[in-house]
Design an enzyme around this catalytic site. Structure first.
Site, short mmCIF file in Angstrom:
data_model
loop_
_atom_site.label_atom_id
_atom_site.label_comp_id
_atom_site.label_asym_id
_atom_site.label_seq_id
_atom_site.Cartn_x
_atom_site.Cartn_y
_atom_site.Cartn_z
N GLY A 165 1.09 -3.41 -2.26
CA GLY A 165 2.23 -3.38 -3.18
C GLY A 165 1.73 -2.87 -4.51
N CYS B 232 1.22 1.18 -8.24
CA CYS B 232 0.62 2.50 -7.99
C CYS B 232 0.76 3.01 -6.56
CB CYS B 232 -0.85 2.47 -8.36
SG CYS B 232 -1.09 2.35 -10.13
N LYS C 6 7.40 -5.70 -28.26
CA LYS C 6 6.05 -5.63 -27.70
C LYS C 6 5.02 -5.35 -28.81
CE LYS C 6 4.55 -3.49 -23.40
NZ LYS C 6 4.77 -2.24 -22.65
N THR D 33 -0.26 9.00 -14.27
CA THR D 33 -0.36 9.69 -12.98
C THR D 33 0.81 10.66 -12.86
OG1 THR D 33 -1.39 7.76 -12.04
CG2 THR D 33 -0.42 9.32 -10.48
N GLU E 190 -5.47 -3.35 -11.53
CA GLU E 190 -5.00 -4.51 -12.26
C GLU E 190 -5.87 -5.70 -11.89
OE1 GLU E 190 -0.82 -5.19 -11.89
OE2 GLU E 190 -0.37 -3.09 -12.29
N PHE F 116 -8.29 5.18 -13.07
CA PHE F 116 -8.53 4.61 -11.74
C PHE F 116 -8.67 3.11 -11.84
CE2 PHE F 116 -10.13 8.95 -11.69
CZ PHE F 116 -9.46 9.47 -10.59
N LEU F 117 -8.01 2.50 -12.82
CA LEU F 117 -8.26 1.07 -13.01
C LEU F 117 -7.34 0.20 -12.17
CD1 LEU F 117 -5.88 0.26 -15.31
CD2 LEU F 117 -7.54 1.38 -16.77
N LYS G 241 -6.36 12.17 -8.49
CA LYS G 241 -5.73 10.85 -8.62
C LYS G 241 -4.85 10.52 -7.41
CE LYS G 241 -4.12 7.09 -9.94
NZ LYS G 241 -3.86 6.30 -11.08
N ALA H 28 -7.27 -6.54 6.06
CA ALA H 28 -5.95 -6.46 6.69
C ALA H 28 -5.05 -7.56 6.15
CB ALA H 28 -6.11 -6.61 8.20
C1 UDX Z 1 -4.70 0.79 -7.54
C2 UDX Z 1 -6.01 1.60 -7.45
O1 UDX Z 1 -7.04 0.80 -6.86
C3 UDX Z 1 -6.42 2.09 -8.82
O2 UDX Z 1 -7.58 2.90 -8.71
C4 UDX Z 1 -5.27 2.91 -9.36
O3 UDX Z 1 -5.56 3.52 -10.56
C5 UDX Z 1 -4.03 2.05 -9.47
O4 UDX Z 1 -3.70 1.56 -8.18
P1 UDX Z 1 -3.99 -1.70 -8.14
O5 UDX Z 1 -2.63 -1.31 -7.69
O6 UDX Z 1 -4.14 -2.42 -9.42
O7 UDX Z 1 -4.93 -0.42 -8.25
O8 UDX Z 1 -4.62 -2.66 -7.03
P2 UDX Z 1 -5.65 -2.57 -5.81
O9 UDX Z 1 -6.68 -3.60 -6.03
O10 UDX Z 1 -6.11 -1.21 -5.56
O11 UDX Z 1 -4.71 -3.07 -4.61
C6 UDX Z 1 -3.54 -2.37 -4.26
C7 UDX Z 1 -2.84 -3.05 -3.12
O12 UDX Z 1 -3.56 -2.90 -1.92
C8 UDX Z 1 -2.62 -4.56 -3.31
O13 UDX Z 1 -1.32 -4.90 -2.88
C9 UDX Z 1 -3.65 -5.18 -2.40
O14 UDX Z 1 -3.25 -6.45 -1.93
C10 UDX Z 1 -3.71 -4.17 -1.28
N1 UDX Z 1 -4.98 -4.17 -0.56
C11 UDX Z 1 -6.13 -3.78 -1.18
C12 UDX Z 1 -5.01 -4.55 0.77
O15 UDX Z 1 -3.98 -4.91 1.36
N2 UDX Z 1 -6.20 -4.52 1.43
C13 UDX Z 1 -7.36 -4.12 0.84
O16 UDX Z 1 -8.39 -4.13 1.52
C14 UDX Z 1 -7.32 -3.75 -0.50
#
Ligand code: UDX
Length: 415
Positions: free
Chosen positions: A257, A260, A35, A121, A155, A152-153, A204, A252
């Site tokens: 998934g 996090c 990496k 975390t 992906e 809190f980022l 967090k 919805a």
């Molecule tokens: C999340 C948090 O948002 C972020 O702040 C934290 O630090 C890491 O975890 P991430 O996992 O990258 O980020 O994705 P996110 O955009 O939050 O979505 C998480 C999951 O929720 C995805 O599977 C997404 O499809 C689902 N989701 C999100 C829904 O099903 N409905 C929504 O309205 C929003």
């Protein structure tokens, strides 16, 4: 300032890239040589919009370095970030072995006073433990202060979220260390929350669990909407206009998934169980999320009256969400495995994910969405990539000879 970062996963790499971009000199450390060699050549190990450009810009101007040598990474560091993984361990508890190893590596390899920032975390109390481990193992006479600074980022939006986040949380027990960490982020112009370490760690988990609860809530409301003939998108719009609730995270679908939410909700539920505190709301959100993908598969099974043997099914989208190639805890995997068990033939297309190790030899992959839907009996929308939202669905239906569409992300309501 001079910054060392342990861990070049999602969080470490993005943090390092952004900190170098705002003027700090950053050295990223990882034990994975392959990496690091790739990163030295300017190749990012992950797909994240905007990351490649920032990596290239800052390696070229000698502000961003990569190494597998801990002494080299820490030699000049005023601040060392720990950004290693905290995977799900036994009984849902977070596995802290990488964190503990990072703390030991710091203690053994630093030769000056440092501030250590925990970005991973971690369960409440871990920052205290990290400080203890470092103090126990570092040369006598040196000083360390550990500061909690959770990330809190999201992906797919990680660069943007780091530059324009809603808040930066700094949990510290020492005011000099706190001010120094705060000054790192000065040029970002993001509101800062000052608190103690345990509260920062809790912010967090409480944030992620709240968002997970919000998603599971709208998913259950969506099941009810379907049963009684209401449109969940319209309901979410109406509910979300109340500023106390907000429209975000009310989409919805087949559930959350990723790396996090699943692990952080489990870790929080574990923390509550261990402390004999009732956190049934989070427990229910976890359960509802698990059920949601089965409910989706059940709809397909019911449509074919239980007879899926030999049925050709197109899966549109594999990643756990759009704009990422991350397959961790992706609902697509469970859905595909359940359909395979029933004897269905699966053809999948994702704009970025081109194959999934655990599914190889079991499913076929298509190069385009059009190819994916040719001659199938059903189409399942599993990830709401822009390419699917914007697609000409009349054409897709035509190519597929009118296959039944199962919209796992509610993107076709207005089409
Ligand atoms: C999340 C948090 O948002 C972020 O702040 C934290 O630090 C890491 O975890 P991430 O996992 O990258 O980020 O994705 P996110 O955009 O939050 O979505 C998480 C999951 O929720 C995805 O599977 C997404 O499809 C689902 N989701 C999100 C829904 O099903 N409905 C929504 O309205 C929003």
């Amino acid at each position: 300032m001079n910054v060392g970062i342990i861990g070049t996963g999602y969080v470490g790499l993005v943090t390092g890239a952004v900190l170098s971009d705002i003027g700090h000199v950053v050295t990223c450390l990882d034990i994975n040589e392959e990496k690091i060699n790739r990163l030295k050549k300017g190749q990012s190990p992950i797909y994240e919009p905007g990351l490649d450009e920032i990596l290239a810009r800052n390696t070229a101007t000698n502000r961003l370095y990569f190494t597998t040598n801990a002494q080299e990474a820490f030699a000049q560091a005023d601040i060392i970030f720990i950004a290693v993984g905290t995977p799900q361990g036994k009984d849902g508890a977070a596995d802290l072995s990488y964190i503990e190893q990072a703390a030991k590596d710091i203690a053994i390899n630093v030769d000056h006073n440092v501030i250590v920032v925990v970005k991973s975390t971690v369960p409440v109390g871990t920052n205290d433990k990290v400080e203890e481990i470092i103090l126990e193992n570092m040369p006598p006479g040196l000083q360390v202060h550990v500061v909690s600074n959770p990330e809190f980022l999201r992906e797919g939006h990680a660069i943007n979220d780091t530059f324009y986040g809603d808040r930066i949380v700094i949990g510290a027990e020492n005011s000099i260390a706190r001010d120094k960490v705060e000054s790192l982020f000065k040029s970002l112009n993001i509101p800062i929350v000052h608190t103690n370490r345990r509260s920062a760690e809790m912010i967090k988990y409480a944030s992620n669990a709240f968002l997970a609860v919000k998603i599971s809530y709208i998913n259950q409301i969506s099941n009810l909407c379907e049963a009684i003939g209401a449109d969940v998108n319209a309901v979410a719009d109406g509910v979300g206009m109340d500023h106390r609730i907000g429209r975000a995270f009310l989409n919805a679908g087949i559930g959350y998934g990723g790396s996090c939410f699943p692990k952080d909700t489990e870790a929080l539920a574990y923390l509550a169980r261990k402390n004999d505190v009732n956190l049934s709301i989070v427990q229910s959100a976890i359960q509802a999320n698990g059920e949601q993908r089965h409910i989706f598969v059940q709809k397909v099974i019911s449509y074919f009256k239980g007879e899926l043997v030999g049925k050709k099914i197109a899966i549109l989208g594999l990643a756990f969400k759009p704009n990422t190639d991350d397959m961790r805890e992706a609902p697509a995997i469970t859905i595909i495995e359940e359909l395979l068990k029933k004897g269905a033939h699966i053809k999948a297309y994702d704009p970025i994910v081109k194959d999934v190790t655990s599914l190889n030899n079991k499913i076929k992959y298509a190069n385009t969405k059009e190819q994916c839907v040719e001659n199938v009996d059903a189409i399942l929308i599993v990830t709401e990539w822009e390419e699917f939202v914007e697609a000409d669905w009349k054409k897709i239906k035509m190519i597929s000879k009118d296959a039944q569409v199962f919209d796992g992300r509610n993107i076709l309501t207005n089409k």
